[in-house]
Design a protein around this motif. Structure first.
Motif, PDB file in Angstrom:
ATOM      1  N   THR A   1     -29.009  26.532   1.671  1.00 42.87           N
ATOM      2  CA  THR A   1     -29.014  25.889   0.363  1.00 42.87           C
ATOM      3  C   THR A   1     -29.774  24.569   0.354  1.00 42.87           C
ATOM      4  O   THR A   1     -29.974  23.994  -0.718  1.00 42.87           O
ATOM      5  CB  THR A   1     -27.576  25.637  -0.125  1.00 42.87           C
ATOM      6  OG1 THR A   1     -26.904  24.774   0.790  1.00 42.87           O
ATOM      7  CG2 THR A   1     -26.810  26.939  -0.297  1.00 42.87           C
TER       8      THR A   1
ATOM      9  N   ASP B   1     -30.264  28.418  -4.272  1.00 40.28           N
ATOM     10  CA  ASP B   1     -29.370  27.393  -4.814  1.00 40.28           C
ATOM     11  C   ASP B   1     -27.921  27.748  -4.484  1.00 40.28           C
ATOM     12  O   ASP B   1     -27.619  28.845  -4.008  1.00 40.28           O
ATOM     13  CB  ASP B   1     -29.598  27.186  -6.315  1.00 40.28           C
ATOM     14  CG  ASP B   1     -29.290  28.399  -7.173  1.00 40.28           C
ATOM     15  OD1 ASP B   1     -28.378  29.187  -6.824  1.00 40.28           O
ATOM     16  OD2 ASP B   1     -29.953  28.559  -8.212  1.00 40.28           O
ATOM     17  N   ASP B   2     -27.032  26.805  -4.715  1.00 37.56           N
ATOM     18  CA  ASP B   2     -25.626  26.979  -4.346  1.00 37.56           C
ATOM     19  C   ASP B   2     -24.980  28.167  -5.052  1.00 37.56           C
ATOM     20  O   ASP B   2     -24.190  28.891  -4.448  1.00 37.56           O
ATOM     21  CB  ASP B   2     -24.826  25.705  -4.645  1.00 37.56           C
ATOM     22  CG  ASP B   2     -25.117  24.608  -3.641  1.00 37.56           C
ATOM     23  OD1 ASP B   2     -24.864  24.827  -2.439  1.00 37.56           O
ATOM     24  OD2 ASP B   2     -25.610  23.534  -4.048  1.00 37.56           O
TER      25      ASP B   2
ATOM     26  N   PHE C   1     -26.235  31.366  -3.502  1.00 40.97           N
ATOM     27  CA  PHE C   1     -25.630  31.472  -2.171  1.00 40.97           C
ATOM     28  C   PHE C   1     -24.222  32.050  -2.286  1.00 40.97           C
ATOM     29  O   PHE C   1     -23.860  32.969  -1.556  1.00 40.97           O
ATOM     30  CB  PHE C   1     -25.586  30.110  -1.477  1.00 40.97           C
ATOM     31  CG  PHE C   1     -25.059  30.172  -0.070  1.00 40.97           C
ATOM     32  CD1 PHE C   1     -25.929  30.314   1.002  1.00 40.97           C
ATOM     33  CD2 PHE C   1     -23.692  30.087   0.182  1.00 40.97           C
ATOM     34  CE1 PHE C   1     -25.450  30.375   2.308  1.00 40.97           C
ATOM     35  CE2 PHE C   1     -23.204  30.148   1.479  1.00 40.97           C
ATOM     36  CZ  PHE C   1     -24.084  30.297   2.544  1.00 40.97           C
TER      37      PHE C   1
END
Length: 124
Positions: A120, A67-68, A71
């Protein structure tokens, strides 16, 4: 029965170092290990089993969908540790990430020299 991916053996120069690298980078807990393997378990239950083969290690490519938020944290760790990274698999855009396929991505090498990719968004 549906088909799911269960485990793979990842060749490592030092299985403990490689497992620790992935656990720290991807914020994964320790997993039970046995025999010649040091294991890392991904969130979906897939095991990465790090082993030290008695042959020269050939580079492989492993991509992880994160996920962001993870990341951002993992990318910060790469930068803080001075790990060389690229926005592209051809290694022509050093020190960058990409924003292709509707998400972000980065390429780097793990301690055994494997090409690792964090993305992502899935490609499909």
């Amino acid at each position: 029965m549906t088909v799911t991916f269960n485990h793979t053996i990842v060749a490592a120069k030092d299985r403990n170092e490689s497992a620790r690298f992935f656990r720290e980078l991807l914020e994964l807990p320790e997993a039970p290990s046995w025999g010649p393997f040091t294991n890392v378990q991904l969130t979906d239950g897939v095991l990465l089993q790090f082993a030290e083969p008695p042959v020269e290690i050939q580079m492989q490519h492993y991509a992880f969908l994160v996920d962001d938020e993870l990341f951002d944290r993992a990318y910060r760790r790469l930068c803080d540790r001075g790990i060389e990274h690229w926005a592209d698999p051809q290694m022509r855009r050093p020190g960058e990430t990409n924003d292709e396929h509707g998400g972000r991505g980065v390429y780097f090498k793990d301690p055994a020299g494997h090409a690792i990719e964090l993305i992502t968004r899935p490609y499909l």
